[in-house]
Design an enzyme around this catalytic site. Structure first.
Site, mmCIF file in Angstrom:
data_model
loop_
_atom_site.group_PDB
_atom_site.id
_atom_site.type_symbol
_atom_site.label_atom_id
_atom_site.label_comp_id
_atom_site.label_asym_id
_atom_site.label_seq_id
_atom_site.Cartn_x
_atom_site.Cartn_y
_atom_site.Cartn_z
ATOM 1 N N HIS B 32 0.974 -1.131 0.387
ATOM 2 C CA HIS B 32 -0.116 -0.112 -0.051
ATOM 3 C C HIS B 32 0.973 1.261 -0.060
ATOM 4 O O HIS B 32 2.166 1.056 0.069
ATOM 5 C CB HIS B 32 -1.033 0.112 1.183
ATOM 6 N N THR B 33 0.193 2.395 -0.005
ATOM 7 C CA THR B 33 0.834 3.762 0.246
ATOM 8 C C THR B 33 2.333 3.747 1.141
ATOM 9 O O THR B 33 1.940 3.406 2.328
ATOM 10 C CB THR B 33 -0.005 4.938 0.482
ATOM 11 N N GLN B 34 3.268 3.971 0.724
ATOM 12 C CA GLN B 34 4.402 3.917 1.763
ATOM 13 C C GLN B 34 4.793 5.683 1.958
ATOM 14 O O GLN B 34 5.391 5.839 2.946
ATOM 15 C CB GLN B 34 5.610 3.184 1.034
ATOM 16 N N SER B 35 4.426 6.331 1.277
ATOM 17 C CA SER B 35 4.712 7.934 1.130
ATOM 18 C C SER B 35 3.776 8.604 0.344
ATOM 19 O O SER B 35 3.185 8.064 -0.783
ATOM 20 C CB SER B 35 6.162 7.976 0.728
#
Lengths: 287, 260
Positions: B32-35
């Site tokens: 999923h979104t890491q940043s």
């Protein structure tokens, strides 16, 4: 009744030898007993009105609304079996939300009418279901202004590729009526339910195609027409329910809303007065 | 362009070498979104006696690049709530659509009272907490400004972890460090709110926006500002910072070209 099914009316989706689908015709009969519902397409908006028959004195006046909102800018009023009407509205709301998920914009009234027409028609095709026992009137205002798509944060290019097309005109008032067969047409004025005949003849007198009737006049005419249509079932109590949707510049700012109490009561007062006037004239003629 | 349609729009193998197919693998753990990618910076807000003032600049940055300069990060929910978004812009757009579908559903019936700022903040906090619990957070820090019951001013925040916090003054991102002390100097506690006028609150927020533009390298001098009162929302989306003074810059020592 001449249209005795002689065996061809026992299952849905079965044609009779002379090419009729009796189950659909019986569904239309169910609609013909419902309270009168009308829609008027005016030049700056649409009015929906309903003769809500009071089935019990124990019901709270003004509660149990029957005209529903789809998305923000479309209204649906139906006549016939109430639960079928509820299901119709529920499906219409799903269709509108689904459209937004795909296109990030509100569903045009014509597209909603098309999808609901297809949905209703599908219920005439299978033996496992029965047709809808409602005729629904769908009225909406498609936004005339350039609106951002849902979630848009910037304005994008003003000219060139991806820019705006100058002078493109869109939006406006729209009115459709969907029948149990799935048939739907666009109308200037639509009526269904018990008093549809008298309501239709009153609507025809308004010359709606000329596009001169304003929304406010439309509200008053709608109230009057419902009162006229109620004449044949005078013994029953009813409540007048009215909603409207106008342009962005109009009173509802492009949203489908209930007609304000003051305006509705004023329209009802005028409607009653007009009816009394008619009675007086009739008496005079008899003399 | 050549006669091989499958090569159109792709980097040419003979120029760039074959594409590294390991980037396309479908196996392995789902990520999923890491940043965040495209981001908005601070949102600042302060309560005053009749309502709330909230502001955010109109910039969306792509890393350190000032990528989009007309991004509206304040969103009207209804006539009494404004939501300000810091952090990832695409997650903001998702939330904006979520809120608009919520608003549509809320308005199916006109008989019920509309959702107020407190209701909306509760809703958003649940959405944010659910998403962080799925290890798939919405990368935002959100301020909800508006009115709660009896038209009392309401201001609260929720972040990407679902943490909620409420205070008479709030700021997200860089503003939490730079604007919050300035805001607290004027409105130190809830009791003071009663004595703050609309004009004072607007001036205070504008001052904060200016300080943020001076010191936050991911900010812009164009901003949006909204005032929520019981008379409705006054939202301006194309404001420009006024009377800037960069005289202080000369005195700054210790980094950049001026080492000491």
């Amino acid at each position: 009744m001449t249209s005795i099914g002689t065996g061809y009316d026992l299952s849905n989706s079965v044609f009779s030898p002379d090419g009729r689908n009796f189950q659909v015709e019986y569904a239309v009969k169910a609609v013909e007993n419902g309270g009168t519902a009308i829609g008027i397409r005016c030049k700056d908006g649409v009015v929906l009105a309903l003769e809500k028959l009071i089935t019990s004195k124990l019901l709270k006046p003004g509660a149990n609304k029957r005209i529903s909102t789809i998305d923000r800018n479309i209204g649906v009023v139906s006549s016939g079996l109430l639960p079928d009407g509820r299901h119709f509205v529920s499906r219409a709301r799903d269709e509108a939300a689904d459209w937004r998920r795909s296109y990030k914009a509100p569903i045009p009234t014509s597209a909603l009418a098309n999808r609901m027409g297809s949905y209703v028609q599908a219920y005439t095709l299978y033996s496992s279901v029965r047709p809808f026992g409602v005729t629904a009137i769908v009225g909406g205002w498609d936004l005339e202004a350039e609106v951002p798509v849902d979630g848009q944060v910037g304005s994008g290019p003003s000219v060139g590729s991806g820019g705006k097309v100058e002078g493109l005109k869109h939006g406006g008032p729209f009115l459709y009526m969907i029948e149990p067969s799935g048939l739907y047409w666009g109308y200037y004025g639509a009526a269904t339910g018990k008093g549809r005949q008298s309501a239709k003849s009153e609507l025809e007198k308004l010359d709606l195609a000329a596009g001169n009737l304003t929304l406010e006049e439309g509200v008053k005419e709608a109230a009057r027409i419902i009162y006229v249509a109620h004449e044949d079932s005078k013994d029953k109590d009813f409540e007048l329910e009215m909603t409207w949707v106008s342009s962005l510049a109009g009173p509802t700012k492009g949203r489908h809303e209930e007609v304000p109490k003051e305006l509705r009561e004023e329209a009802e007062r005028l409607a009653k007065k007009a009816l009394e006037g008619d009675d007086d004239e009739e008496e005079k003629m008899e003399e | 362009m050549n006669h091989l349609p499958q090569a159109w729009g792709r980097p040419r193998d003979d120029v760039y070498g074959a594409y590294d197919a390991s980037h396309l693998q479908t196996s392995g753990p789902q990520q999923h979104t890491q940043s965040p990618i495209v981001t908005g910076t601070s949102v600042v807000a302060v309560k005053f006696k009749d309502g709330v003032v909230i502001a955010a600049d109109n910039l969306a940055s792509y890393g350190s690049l000032a990528r989009f300069t007309d991004v509206k990060r304040l969103r009207k929910f209804n006539s009494q709530v404004v939501v300000g978004f810091g952090g990832d812009v695409s997650d903001m757009q998702y939330l904006d659509r979520l809120l608009s579908s919520l608003d549509i559903r809320e308005n199916y019936s006109t008989t019920e009272t509309p959702l107020n700022a407190k209701n909306l903040h509760t809703y958003l906090s649940k959405v944010m907490y659910k998403r962080r619990s799925d290890f798939n957070p919405l990368w935002n820090h959100i301020l909800v400004a508006g009115l709660e019951h009896e038209n009392k001013p309401f201001l609260a925040s929720v972040d990407l972890l679902g943490t909620t916090f409420s205070s008479p003054t709030l700021a997200t991102g860089f503003g939490a460090h730079l604007a919050q002390p300035i805001l607290r100097r004027v409105v130190p506690d809830e009791a003071t709110v009663e004595s703050v006028s609309r004009e004072q609150a607007v001036a205070l927020v504008k001052e904060c926006m200016k300080v943020l533009f001076y010191r936050d390298a991911r900010s812009l001098d164009k901003y949006s500002i909204a005032v929520v009162t019981k008379d409705g929302i006054d939202l301006k989306e194309d404001e420009k910072l006024e009377s800037q003074s960069w005289a202080f810059a000369e005195g700054i020592r210790g980094y950049g070209t001026q080492v000491n």
